[in-house]
Design an enzyme around this catalytic site. Sequence first.
Site, PDB file in Angstrom:
ATOM      1  N   ASP A  50       0.831  -1.206   0.000  1.00 22.77           N
ATOM      2  CA  ASP A  50       0.000   0.000   0.000  1.00 22.77           C
ATOM      3  C   ASP A  50       0.865   1.254   0.000  1.00 22.77           C
ATOM      4  O   ASP A  50       1.670   1.463   0.908  1.00 22.77           O
ATOM      5  CB  ASP A  50      -0.906   0.010   1.243  1.00 22.77           C
ATOM      6  CG  ASP A  50      -1.782   1.253   1.315  1.00 22.77           C
ATOM      7  OD1 ASP A  50      -2.955   1.174   0.904  1.00 22.77           O
ATOM      8  OD2 ASP A  50      -1.293   2.303   1.780  1.00 22.77           O
ATOM      9  N   TYR A  76       2.712  10.021  -0.504  1.00 25.07           N
ATOM     10  CA  TYR A  76       3.833   9.480   0.275  1.00 25.07           C
ATOM     11  C   TYR A  76       5.166   9.771  -0.417  1.00 25.07           C
ATOM     12  O   TYR A  76       6.223   9.566   0.196  1.00 25.07           O
ATOM     13  CB  TYR A  76       3.700   7.973   0.473  1.00 25.07           C
ATOM     14  CG  TYR A  76       2.461   7.513   1.207  1.00 25.07           C
ATOM     15  CD1 TYR A  76       1.612   8.411   1.841  1.00 25.07           C
ATOM     16  CD2 TYR A  76       2.139   6.154   1.256  1.00 25.07           C
ATOM     17  CE1 TYR A  76       0.477   7.983   2.500  1.00 25.07           C
ATOM     18  CE2 TYR A  76       1.002   5.715   1.923  1.00 25.07           C
ATOM     19  CZ  TYR A  76       0.172   6.633   2.535  1.00 25.07           C
ATOM     20  OH  TYR A  76      -0.968   6.200   3.187  1.00 25.07           O
ATOM     21  N   LYS A  99      -3.025   5.775  -3.963  1.00 27.91           N
ATOM     22  CA  LYS A  99      -4.118   6.704  -3.672  1.00 27.91           C
ATOM     23  C   LYS A  99      -3.884   8.015  -4.411  1.00 27.91           C
ATOM     24  O   LYS A  99      -2.751   8.495  -4.469  1.00 27.91           O
ATOM     25  CB  LYS A  99      -4.218   6.979  -2.166  1.00 27.91           C
ATOM     26  CG  LYS A  99      -4.198   5.732  -1.309  1.00 27.91           C
ATOM     27  CD  LYS A  99      -4.125   6.067   0.170  1.00 27.91           C
ATOM     28  CE  LYS A  99      -3.799   4.827   0.986  1.00 27.91           C
ATOM     29  NZ  LYS A  99      -2.379   4.451   0.940  1.00 27.91           N
ATOM     30  N   HIS A 146      -7.952   9.643  -1.816  1.00 26.50           N
ATOM     31  CA  HIS A 146      -7.248   9.711  -0.531  1.00 26.50           C
ATOM     32  C   HIS A 146      -8.015  10.476   0.550  1.00 26.50           C
ATOM     33  O   HIS A 146      -7.948  10.125   1.727  1.00 26.50           O
ATOM     34  CB  HIS A 146      -5.875  10.355  -0.743  1.00 26.50           C
ATOM     35  CG  HIS A 146      -4.870   9.964   0.280  1.00 26.50           C
ATOM     36  ND1 HIS A 146      -3.523   9.879   0.021  1.00 26.50           N
ATOM     37  CD2 HIS A 146      -4.986   9.623   1.586  1.00 26.50           C
ATOM     38  CE1 HIS A 146      -2.878   9.501   1.108  1.00 26.50           C
ATOM     39  NE2 HIS A 146      -3.734   9.346   2.071  1.00 26.50           N
TER      40      HIS A 146
END
Length: 287
Positions: free
Chosen positions: A46, A51, A80, A113
Amino acid sequence: MNKMDYVTLNNGIKMPMVGFGVFEISKEETARCVYDALEVGYRLIDTAQAYYNEEEVGIGIQQAMREFGIKREDIFLTTKVWVTEFGYEKTRASVEESLKKLKTDYLDLVLIHQCLSDYYGAYHALEDLYDEGKIRAIGISNFSAERMADIATFKRIVPTVNQVETHMFWQQYYLHEWMEKYHIQHEAWGPLAQHRLKEIIANPIVKEIAENHGKTPAQIALRQQVQRGIVVIPKSTHKERMKQNLDIFDFELTEDEMARLKLLDENKSMWAEYDDPMIVQYAMAED
C-alpha cells in the site's frame, strides 16, 4: 511463507487481509523495505501519491519479482490519488504517472485519498480507468459514513474499500456497520496506533491476552482487527517485525478476549474527527 487469509471484494477480486504500508518510510529505505516485505510473504503493498515514494515501491517490487520469482498477478498493489490531483482530467493524468512510477501496466486498487475538493470528478475518472482495465478495483479513504453512503449511492460503481484510521483506541464500530450495509471492505490505516503503540504494548489486558497465545501485544492488536474482518496494513522498517506482523493466522481470540479488547476503544481519532474543519488544513499541510 506465512499463512494468509483473503477477503473477496464486492467486485469479485480477492485482497489479502494483511498488507505492508509504506507511509512515512523514507525514499532511501522504501525499496529495501518493500523487497524485504515481499520476501517474508506480504502480497499486498500500500502506497500513495502523497507518500512521495511510489517510484521506490516500484523498484522494490521489480527486484523481488526478479529474485524470488514472484509474479505481478500475485501482488495486490494499492495507491491513492492525492487532493491536488482531483478533477477528472488531473486524476486520469496522475494515475498514468503512478503507473509509470510503480513500473506496472495496471493497479489492483486505487483510492480517493481524502473526501475533499473535487473528489466526485476524481472518482468518475477512476470509474473510466476501471472500465479500461487499468484499475482492478476502486476505493475511498478517510470517508465518513455519510460521505461514503453518498458516493456509494450516487456514483456508477460502488467503492470496494474504505481505508480509515482504525486501531485499538478507535475501533470504528459505527463506520464498520455502515461499510457492511454497503458491502464495502473496511481497511485500517495505522492499525498499531502509530505513536501510541507503546501504550498497546504496555496495556495489562493486551499483555495478558498475548501471553495466553504466546504472541506479542502488537500481534494481538492486529489479530483483533483481522478477526473482525478488517484488512490491516502495518508498517515496519525491521524485517523481524515484518514477519511478526504477518504471523497472526495460527491462533484465534476467544469471544471473551475480543470483548475485553473492545473495552479499550476510546471511540475517537488520534488526529481529527471527520467533521473537524482542521482536516482540510492537515491535508494540505502534507502537500
